[in-house]
Design an enzyme around this catalytic site. Structure first.
Site, short mmCIF file in Angstrom:
data_model
loop_
_atom_site.label_atom_id
_atom_site.label_comp_id
_atom_site.label_asym_id
_atom_site.label_seq_id
_atom_site.Cartn_x
_atom_site.Cartn_y
_atom_site.Cartn_z
N PRO A 236 0.85 -1.20 0.00
CA PRO A 236 0.00 0.00 0.00
C PRO A 236 0.89 1.25 0.00
O PRO A 236 1.50 1.59 1.01
CB PRO A 236 -0.81 -0.13 1.30
CG PRO A 236 -0.08 -1.13 2.13
CD PRO A 236 0.85 -1.91 1.28
N ASP A 412 5.85 2.18 2.26
CA ASP A 412 4.87 1.14 2.55
C ASP A 412 4.08 1.56 3.79
O ASP A 412 4.63 1.62 4.89
CB ASP A 412 5.65 -0.17 2.80
CG ASP A 412 4.73 -1.37 2.98
OD1 ASP A 412 3.56 -1.19 3.38
OD2 ASP A 412 5.21 -2.50 2.75
N HIS A 413 2.80 1.85 3.59
CA HIS A 413 2.00 2.40 4.69
C HIS A 413 1.75 1.38 5.80
O HIS A 413 1.32 1.73 6.90
CB HIS A 413 0.67 2.92 4.13
CG HIS A 413 0.07 4.03 4.93
ND1 HIS A 413 0.50 4.37 6.19
CD2 HIS A 413 -0.95 4.88 4.65
CE1 HIS A 413 -0.22 5.37 6.66
NE2 HIS A 413 -1.10 5.70 5.75
N ARG A 414 2.05 0.10 5.53
CA ARG A 414 1.91 -0.90 6.61
C ARG A 414 3.00 -0.72 7.66
O ARG A 414 2.87 -1.13 8.79
CB ARG A 414 2.01 -2.32 6.03
CG ARG A 414 0.85 -2.71 5.13
CD ARG A 414 1.14 -4.02 4.44
NE ARG A 414 2.33 -3.96 3.60
CZ ARG A 414 2.84 -4.98 2.95
NH1 ARG A 414 2.27 -6.17 3.03
NH2 ARG A 414 3.92 -4.85 2.20
N ILE A 416 5.12 2.43 7.69
CA ILE A 416 5.38 3.84 7.99
C ILE A 416 4.08 4.64 7.93
O ILE A 416 3.30 4.52 6.98
CB ILE A 416 6.40 4.39 6.96
CG1 ILE A 416 7.75 3.67 7.14
CG2 ILE A 416 6.58 5.89 7.10
CD1 ILE A 416 8.59 3.63 5.91
#
Ligand code: CAO
Length: 440
Positions: A236, A412-414, A416
């Site tokens: 993501p 990667d929003h998972r 950060i």
């Protein structure tokens, strides 16, 4: 007919790699470039191609053996045409049956030929074909027979979860994937599905609109395309845009020009960015990490290797500059020049492209104002550099001309969050504006 002893060619920095498949047996007839054995390290799977055509007369390795560059793996009785080109002087190679060493002497370390060589001369070591070197992101492990099976059925192995050791994809995994897609297709009332369970792009016959030409993608583009798509589908992404006033940095760079020339290097903004990024990675360790395969933990790295995207005539590759935290800008510049020359000559080894923590993609030498780079998974962040431009900046009293470089960081929003993302870009920007902060 001359018997040729086949040794493991240059496989980069690996000194012990496991043989996971022996693809030939005594009596098999092979052509140039046919795969002989498959090796697997932590980072890459590579097939060792045959440098000659002929008949396999002896196999000295088995599955599970560990091999290194120069190790003796098998004998091939070369076809006559190939045998005529074989070196006459090397008595050992002409009749290895008389004296068949377990390992070829390490001193006979030959230089690797260019990667694109299709049919190397018989005495030239073959270039291992990286099956999943970190060209651009995550990879899968599968044997050639499973890959052939998947190819035949049009299954993209990037979308298959392997149930074998170390996540290796097996034939039953491919079959399970086909089954689930078929079931999904039925459930979606006839909606066409792609290999990853998403709707396919419609197939269109463009020739109905005008003349067309079909050109096959190059090998590197095919490999990097898969990695990019894997990352795009799995990670993501969020992209944070920023800019940095690099007026002083660029003045310093220019003032170092003569000294750099003396040292045989050319300083570009990129090496300063590498230093600034590493300092920021030390402060924001989530950016110097990977997500564990089960997605439940973060693997933080205590080394600072930076991948640099290099544009080559054959496609995009990402060699890795090692230990950036321990090097000065001249050394970094030298590493960068050597790696990008190797990349453009098609001579990068799997080892040159593995071990990266964070990637920088610089389009600053070309142009553009901003772009959204795709994370080089399993890394979690990538920086995109755009072209610095002189522009008027308000200093509180008046406008003054300042050199401003736009940049972006996709992450990667998972792993950060947005606030951490913008803190990271702000910090990198500050370091580039005031290089003195790098020594604090
Ligand atoms: N702003 C302004 N000028 C810049 C700049 C920036 N951000 N970055 C580089 N430049 C200048 C350099 O200083 C140099 O100018 P001078 O010769 O006047 O000093 C010129 O642009 C060319 O630089 P370069 O591109 O040769 O060198 P580099 O160190 O910046 O980059 C490399 C090296 C290998 C990264 C680069 O050549 C390359 O291949 N870039 C493309 C990467 C790519 O395709 N990324 C896309 C990936 S996503 O599809």
């Amino acid at each position: 007919m001359a018997t040729q002893q086949i040794n493991i060619p240059d496989i980069g920095d690996f000194d012990s790699v496991e043989v996971i498949e022996v693809l030939v047996a005594e009596g098999d007839v092979v052509a140039v470039d046919d795969s002989l054995v498959t090796l697997e390290s932590d980072k890459a799977t590579m097939e060792i191609p045959s440098p000659v055509s002929g008949k396999v007369t002896k196999v000295t390795v088995k599955v599970g053996d560990s091999v290194a560059e120069g190790d003796y793996i098998l004998d091939i009785e070369a076809d006559e045409a190939a045998a005529e080109e074989a070196p006459k002087a090397d008595a050992k190679k002409e009749d290895p049956a008389k004296e068949a060493p377990k390992e070829a002497p390490k001193a006979e370390k030959p230089a690797p030929p260019p990667q694109e060589t299709k049919a190397p001369a018989p005495n030239v070591p073959p270039v291992p074909k990286p099956v999943n070197a970190q060209s651009m992101g995550a990879a899968y492990h599968a044997s050639p027979s499973v890959r052939a099976f998947a190819r035949k059925l049009g299954v993209d192995l990037n979308a298959v979860t392997g149930s074998g050791p170390k996540g290796r994809i097996q034939q039953n995994d491919v079959e399970a994937m086909i089954k689930s897609v078929m079931q999904g297709s039925a459930a979606a009332s006839g909606q066409p599905q792609g290999g990853a369970g998403i709707p396919s792009v419609p197939e269109i016959d463009f020739s109905q609109f005008g003349e067309t030409e079909t050109v096959e993608l190059g090998r590197i583009k095919k490999i990097s395309g898969k990695f990019l798509q894997t990352s795009w589908l799995n990670v993501p992404h969020v992209t944070q845009f920023d800019e940095s006033d690099i007026t002083e940095m660029d003045a310093f760079r220019k003032s170092m020009k003569a000294q750099a020339e003396k040292a045989g290097v050319k300083l570009t903004p990129l090496v300063f960015v590498m230093k600034a990024v590493v300092k920021a990675l030390q402060e924001f360790p989530n950016f110097n990490a990977s997500l564990s395969p089960d997605g439940q933990s973060i693997i933080k790295k205590h080394y600072y290797n930076i991948g640099v995207a290099v544009d080559t005539p054959n496609g995009l590759v990402v060699p890795v500059v090692r230990d950036v935290d321990q090097k000065g800008i001249f050394d970094l510049s030298k590493d960068l020049m050597e790696l990008s020359a190797k990349a453009r000559d098609g001579k990068l080894t799997p080892a040159d492209m593995s071990g990266g923590c964070f990637t920088i993609s610089s389009l600053g030498g070309i142009g553009g104002t901003q772009f959204t780079p795709i994370v080089n998974a399993p890394e979690v962040a990538i920086m995109g550099l755009s072209k610095a431009k002189m522009q008027p900046v308000w200093n509180g009293a008046e406008f003054e001309p300042r050199l401003v470089m736009p940049f972006s960081v996709s992450y990667d929003h998972r792993v950060i969050d947005g606030a951490e993302g913008v803190r990271f870009t702000t910090t990198v920007g500050q370091y580039l504006t005031d290089l003195r902060q790098l020594i604090l």
